[in-house]
Design a protein around this motif. Structure first.
Motif, PDB file in Angstrom:
ATOM      1  N   LYS A   1      68.866 -37.597  22.676  1.00 17.55           N
ATOM      2  CA  LYS A   1      68.957 -36.485  23.717  1.00 17.55           C
ATOM      3  C   LYS A   1      67.795 -36.449  24.705  1.00 17.55           C
ATOM      4  O   LYS A   1      68.359 -36.433  25.652  1.00 17.55           O
ATOM      5  N   THR A   2      66.726 -36.550  24.110  1.00 21.52           N
ATOM      6  CA  THR A   2      65.614 -36.606  24.888  1.00 21.52           C
ATOM      7  C   THR A   2      65.390 -37.900  25.600  1.00 21.52           C
ATOM      8  O   THR A   2      65.152 -37.658  26.922  1.00 21.52           O
ATOM      9  N   THR A   3      65.812 -38.835  25.104  1.00 20.88           N
ATOM     10  CA  THR A   3      65.773 -40.149  25.779  1.00 20.88           C
ATOM     11  C   THR A   3      66.639 -40.130  27.039  1.00 20.88           C
ATOM     12  O   THR A   3      66.500 -40.691  27.797  1.00 20.88           O
TER      13      THR A   3
ATOM     14  N   MET B   1      66.312 -29.877  31.117  1.00 15.81           N
ATOM     15  CA  MET B   1      65.660 -28.803  30.107  1.00 15.81           C
ATOM     16  C   MET B   1      65.766 -29.428  28.846  1.00 15.81           C
ATOM     17  O   MET B   1      66.987 -29.665  28.261  1.00 15.81           O
ATOM     18  N   ASP B   2      64.706 -29.627  28.290  1.00 13.71           N
ATOM     19  CA  ASP B   2      64.528 -30.399  26.824  1.00 13.71           C
ATOM     20  C   ASP B   2      64.444 -29.213  25.589  1.00 13.71           C
ATOM     21  O   ASP B   2      63.263 -29.005  25.750  1.00 13.71           O
ATOM     22  N   GLU B   3      65.533 -28.821  25.196  1.00 14.39           N
ATOM     23  CA  GLU B   3      65.264 -27.855  24.274  1.00 14.39           C
ATOM     24  C   GLU B   3      64.191 -26.655  24.639  1.00 14.39           C
ATOM     25  O   GLU B   3      63.278 -26.700  23.742  1.00 14.39           O
ATOM     26  N   PRO B   4      64.492 -26.226  25.632  1.00  8.37           N
ATOM     27  CA  PRO B   4      63.457 -25.388  26.151  1.00  8.37           C
ATOM     28  C   PRO B   4      63.038 -24.345  25.325  1.00  8.37           C
ATOM     29  O   PRO B   4      62.007 -23.523  25.445  1.00  8.37           O
TER      30      PRO B   4
END
Ligand code: ATP
Ligand code: MG
Lengths: 261, 225
Positions: A54-56, A166-169
């Motif tokens: 997901k982050t990638t 937004m990455d798991e903010p």
């Protein structure tokens, strides 16, 4: 506000990413053939098991990782690096510890060469908007996790991007703080039309926030399913009572359970 | 004639210090020392931080320079005096050179370490907001490395004062080191201790000045509990 309707379209075409082997470790296939189109001004949640890429995927949209195959297009333009149309909010907040709240919020503007007075005025407004009035000159270490992420959010909004990544903010926050930030995020976005790509581990969060939920498979990450949330906006405070809410959670849970290795 | 008393009473050390100050020997030599210290240390800070930044950021630069830095860091500094002497002749060059060499390498190593410790997520954050390489160096890496860099400056200042005195003693032309040598060769221990006392005070003041700057610049850091 006089902003035009219709933000950019984000298109991911056949995106694959392999992290090459390092120090004798095996190479990792993080993404494999991801196709996804994100509509203008849509709030999309990426949901999937840990390590599924997901982050990638988010960094590929941000222009922070290079893909081995496939491309990302924003309004038809190939993404080759970061750009002023996108801003990111990080799971670990990534605030500069030596800079106070206002300076952190103004950081993106500073990089763009906005004069000090102008950017601090803008930053000051955003500090208010995210509910941190009076904390302008505090340092990150003097703030709670929730407050720090409000700074992270203000920093992203300060550059007025069309796309918010937004990455798991809220992943590092306790349940109560998390709910408050979710609500405040939706309120903030009400007045600013943005396309949002929001990575989360939480089915609940995905359904509360998103217009659509993109379910990803375990590594190598692929799109398994895309779910239209179809809950009313603005989201009512008693969203849990909505029959669709429970239905969606049940469906997502089934899907995730089936993917269990 | 003089009696050889290696540990003169403190009162006579103070009296010797007064004599030296009143006769003007301290002032002139102290001035000569401090000028050399300022020039050498200033050069060491500016070029040391620059070199450390490059070595910390770019692998190729680190690989290329690290053996030299390590060698110079380990080598006794007095070894360089004859080389500097050959290069610059007797005079300011040797003094500035030894101060520079004494401080430069610690500053390099500390800055490099500080740069490499800057969190990858800060770099990524800055890049996501469009930072170019230059902005990354100046707005993220250097400030992130600052606590380590400042510790390097503090170590460097201590080494610089020591190097300066040894260098001045070697060339015996001007500076506190030269003065020390003059009275040392006369076995005037009260004067020798008086000069040492003044050197120690000067060294403390210099370190304190660096520490003050350090505290000002790193106020954002959490005080150790
Ligand atoms: N810089 C990197 N170098 C090597 N491998 C990496 C790198 N970044 C990520 N990976 C690997 O790629 C895979 C996907 O990582 P990614 O961070 O995109 O997953 P994720 O879905 O965001 O996980 P999480 O939900 O735990 O944050 C993981 O197996 C990870 O180990
Ligand atoms: Mg992740």
């Amino acid at each position: 506000m006089g902003r035009q309707r219709g933000g950019p379209v984000i298109e991911l075409r056949n995106c694959s990413k392999r992290y090459p082997s390092q120090l004798g470790q095996a190479a990792v296939d993080a993404l494999e053939g991801v196709d996804l189109t994100i509509r203008p001004e849509e709030f999309v949640c990426l949901l999937g098991p840990s390590g599924c890429g997901k982050t990638t995927l988010l960094k590929a949209i941000a222009g922070l990782v290079s893909l081995d195959e496939g491309e990302v297009y924003i309004d038809g333009d190939l993404v080759t690096g970061p750009g002023p149309d996108r801003a990111m909010v990080f799971q670990d907040f990534a605030l500069l510890p030596w800079a106070d709240v206002v300076t952190n919020v103004a950081f993106g503007l500073e990089l763009r060469g906005v004069p000090k007075a102008t950017r601090e005025k803008k930053a000051f407004e955003l500090v208010q908007a995210v509910g941190l009035a009076g904390f302008d000159h505090h340092f990150p270490r003097q703030l709670s996790g929730g407050m720090q992420q409000r700074v992270g959010l203000a920093r992203a909004l300060a550059v007025d991007p069309q796309i918010l990544l937004m990455d798991e903010p809220f992943g590092a926050l306790d349940a109560l703080t998390r709910r408050l930030l979710q609500e405040d995020l939706l309120t903030l976005l009400d007045r600013r039309r943005k396309t949002v790509v929001f990575v989360t581990h939480s089915m609940d969060e995905a359904v509360r926030l998103g217009d659509r939920v993109v379910l990803m498979t375990p590594r190598p990450g692929q799109v398994r399913d895309i779910v239209e949330v179809g809950l009313p906006r603005p989201r009512p405070p008693d969203l849990e009572k909505h029959p669709r809410f429970a239905e969606l959670l049940e469906y997502l849970w089934q899907q995730l359970r089936e993917m269990r290795p | 004639m003089l009696q050889l008393s290696f540990l003169p009473p403190f009162s006579s050390v103070l009296r010797a210090a007064m004599d030296l100050i009143i006769s003007g020997q301290i002032l002139g030599n102290l001035r000569a020392s401090l000028i050399g210290l300022a020039i050498g240390f200033g050069l060491a800070v500016s070029s040391g931080v620059m070199t450390g930044l490059m070595m910390g950021r770019y692998r190729a630069v680190e690989t290329m320079l690290e053996p030299f830095v390590n060698a110079f860091l380990a080598a006794p500094r007095l070894v360089f005096v004859p080389i500097l002497y050959a290069l610059f002749g007797v005079g300011r060059g040797v003094q500035v050179g030894i101060v520079f060499l004494s401080a430069f390498f610690v500053i390099v190593v500390n800055t490099m370490g500080g740069i490499q410790q800057v969190s990858a997520s800060h770099v990524e954050m800055a890049r996501s907001f469009g930072a170019g390489e230059r902005q990354l160096l100046l707005r993220v890496l250097l400030p992130g490395a600052l606590p380590m860099t400042m510790a390097g400056l503090r170590l460097g200042m201590g080494r610089a004062v020591k190097g300066m005195i040894s260098g001045e003693m070697f060339i015996a032309l001007f500076g506190m080191g030269a003065l020390l040598r003059t009275y040392g060769s006369r076995f005037d221990s009260a004067k020798v201790f008086a000069i040492l006392l003044i050197i120690v005070i000067v060294a403390l003041v210099c370190s304190y000045a660096v520490a003050l700057v350090e505290r000002r610049l790193t106020r954002w850091m959490e005080p150790a509990a």
